[in-house]
Design an enzyme around this catalytic site. Structure first.
Site, PDB file in Angstrom:
ATOM      1  N   ASP A  19     -28.659  32.801 -36.351  1.00  0.00           N
ATOM      2  CA  ASP A  19     -27.774  31.661 -36.129  1.00  0.00           C
ATOM      3  C   ASP A  19     -27.248  31.198 -37.490  1.00  0.00           C
ATOM      4  O   ASP A  19     -27.792  31.565 -38.543  1.00  0.00           O
ATOM      5  CB  ASP A  19     -28.564  30.553 -35.428  1.00  0.00           C
ATOM      6  CG  ASP A  19     -27.779  29.271 -35.285  1.00  0.00           C
ATOM      7  OD1 ASP A  19     -26.625  29.331 -34.827  1.00  0.00           O
ATOM      8  OD2 ASP A  19     -28.320  28.201 -35.639  1.00  0.00           O
ATOM      9  N   ILE A  20     -26.210  30.374 -37.479  1.00  0.00           N
ATOM     10  CA  ILE A  20     -25.592  29.952 -38.739  1.00  0.00           C
ATOM     11  C   ILE A  20     -25.915  28.493 -39.071  1.00  0.00           C
ATOM     12  O   ILE A  20     -26.686  28.205 -39.982  1.00  0.00           O
ATOM     13  CB  ILE A  20     -24.064  30.181 -38.692  1.00  0.00           C
ATOM     14  CG1 ILE A  20     -23.768  31.686 -38.564  1.00  0.00           C
ATOM     15  CG2 ILE A  20     -23.402  29.609 -39.953  1.00  0.00           C
ATOM     16  CD1 ILE A  20     -22.296  32.018 -38.436  1.00  0.00           C
ATOM     17  N   ASP A  21     -25.324  27.549 -38.343  1.00  0.00           N
ATOM     18  CA  ASP A  21     -25.445  26.130 -38.701  1.00  0.00           C
ATOM     19  C   ASP A  21     -26.855  25.613 -38.435  1.00  0.00           C
ATOM     20  O   ASP A  21     -27.367  25.722 -37.317  1.00  0.00           O
ATOM     21  CB  ASP A  21     -24.426  25.310 -37.914  1.00  0.00           C
ATOM     22  CG  ASP A  21     -22.998  25.660 -38.292  1.00  0.00           C
ATOM     23  OD1 ASP A  21     -22.473  25.053 -39.232  1.00  0.00           O
ATOM     24  OD2 ASP A  21     -22.431  26.577 -37.662  1.00  0.00           O
ATOM     25  N   ASP A 194     -32.216  27.181 -34.742  1.00  0.00           N
ATOM     26  CA  ASP A 194     -32.729  25.842 -35.047  1.00  0.00           C
ATOM     27  C   ASP A 194     -32.534  24.826 -33.933  1.00  0.00           C
ATOM     28  O   ASP A 194     -33.054  23.711 -34.015  1.00  0.00           O
ATOM     29  CB  ASP A 194     -32.027  25.292 -36.294  1.00  0.00           C
ATOM     30  CG  ASP A 194     -30.594  24.865 -35.992  1.00  0.00           C
ATOM     31  OD1 ASP A 194     -29.792  25.728 -35.554  1.00  0.00           O
ATOM     32  OD2 ASP A 194     -30.281  23.677 -36.157  1.00  0.00           O
TER      33      ASP A 194
END
Length: 253
Positions: A19-21, A194
Site C-alpha cells: 500500500d502507499i499512503d 495500514d
C-alpha cells in the site's frame, strides 16, 4: 523486523504487495501533499528486480495518481483494485465513474463545509479529516448517492475517508488476481498496509500462507505482524533488498 526479513531472504519465494499512503509514505493533510523520500523509488526498483518482477503497489489512489508518485510502468492496482496494470497491460472493472455520480457527490459535499471530494478514475472519495464531526453526514451522503447510482457501486470506509467504489473491488481481490499469473504465481504473498481498507488484503495473504504486516497503531487487525511507522517500513525494505542482494550474490558466486 529482523525476523520477518529472515523469512523473506530468498527472493524466489515471495511476492510483495505494498500500500502507499500511511504505509510506504507518511500521511499528509491531502493526497497531493505526500512526500516521496528520494531513495524509495530506487529501493522499490531494486526489490522488483530481485523478485523477478513480483512486486506491485496496491492503493486507493488511481493508477494515474500512483504513477505521479512512482513514475514508470510498474505493476499496480488502483482504486482499491477497480483498475490494475500487470506486465504493462491495463485492466479495469468499469470504464469510468459516471459523471452524474461525481456531480451528485460534489453537490452534496458542497453543503458540508470541510469535506473534500476526490474524483478518481474508477471511484469517488469524500475526505473529512478536517471535520471528523461530519462523519455521519458523509456516510449518509455516500449511501444516498449509491442508492441513486444503482447496485454496481458500494461504500468503502477508511481513515477519515468514505469512498464510492465498484462492487467487488477490494485489495484482497487485486492481490488474488496478481497471484494467478507469472511472476507472482507459485510464490507466497506479502502485503503491507495500514488502514481498514487493507484488511481484505491481509485476509487474502493469510489464506495463501503469506505474511501480513500492519503499519502504525490502530484497532484489531488480521495482520500478523506490525511495524510502528512508514519510516520503519522504508528502513525494513532497504534492509530486505540488501539481504536479497546477498542471497543473489551467493547463488552466482
Amino acid at each position: 523486523m529482523d525476523d520477518v526479513a529472515r523469512q523473506l531472504s530468498n527472493p524466489a519465494d515471495w511476492a510483495l504487495f505494498l500500500d502507499i499512503d500511511g504505509t510506504l509514505l507518511d500521511i499528509a493533510p491531502t493526497p497531493d501533499d505526500v512526500v516521496v523520500p528520494p531513495s524509495l523509488p530506487e529501493v522499490l526498483d531494486a526489490l522488483t528486480a530481485r523478485t523477478s518482477g513480483a512486486l506491485a503497489l496496491v492503493s486507493g489512489r488511481d493508477l494515474a495518481g500512483i504513477d505521479r508518485l512512482f513514475p514508470g510502468d510498474r505493476d499496480a492496482a488502483g482504486c482499491h483494485g477497480a483498475e490494475w496494470r500487470q506486465g504493462g497491460n491495463l485492466f479495469a472493472m468499469v470504464e469510468a465513474v459516471p459523471q452524474g455520480l461525481v456531480a451528485a457527490v460534489s453537490a452534496g459535499a458542497g453543503q458540508l463545509p470541510g469535506v473534500r471530494v476526490e474524483a478518481k478514475a474508477r471511484s469517488v472519495a469524500l475526505h473529512f479529516r478536517d471535520c471528523l464531526e461530519r462523519e455521519a453526514e458523509v456516510v449518509g451522503l455516500a449511501n444516498a448517492v449509491i442508492r441513486e447510482a444503482g447496485p454496481q457501486f458500494q461504500l468503502l470506509e477508511g481513515k477519515s475517508v468514505i469512498e464510492i467504489i465498484p462492487v467487488g473491488a477490494t485489495k484482497g481481490e487485486a492481490i488474488d488476481r496478481f497471484m494467478c499469473c507469472p511472476p507472482y504465481a507459485g510464490r507466497r504473498p506479502v502485503f503491507v498496509g495500514d488502514d481498514i481498507t487493507d484488511e481484505s488484503g491481509f485476509d487474502a495473504v493469510n489464506r495463501a500462507g503469506g505474511l501480513s504486516i500492519h503499519v502504525g497503531e490502530g484497532p484489531g487487525t488480521a495482520a500478523r505482524f506490525r511495524f510502528q511507522s512508514p519510516d520503519w517500513l522504508r528502513h525494513w525494505l532497504a534492509s530486505l533488498e540488501r539481504s536479497m542482494r546477498g542471497i543473489s550474490g551467493n547463488e552466482h558466486a
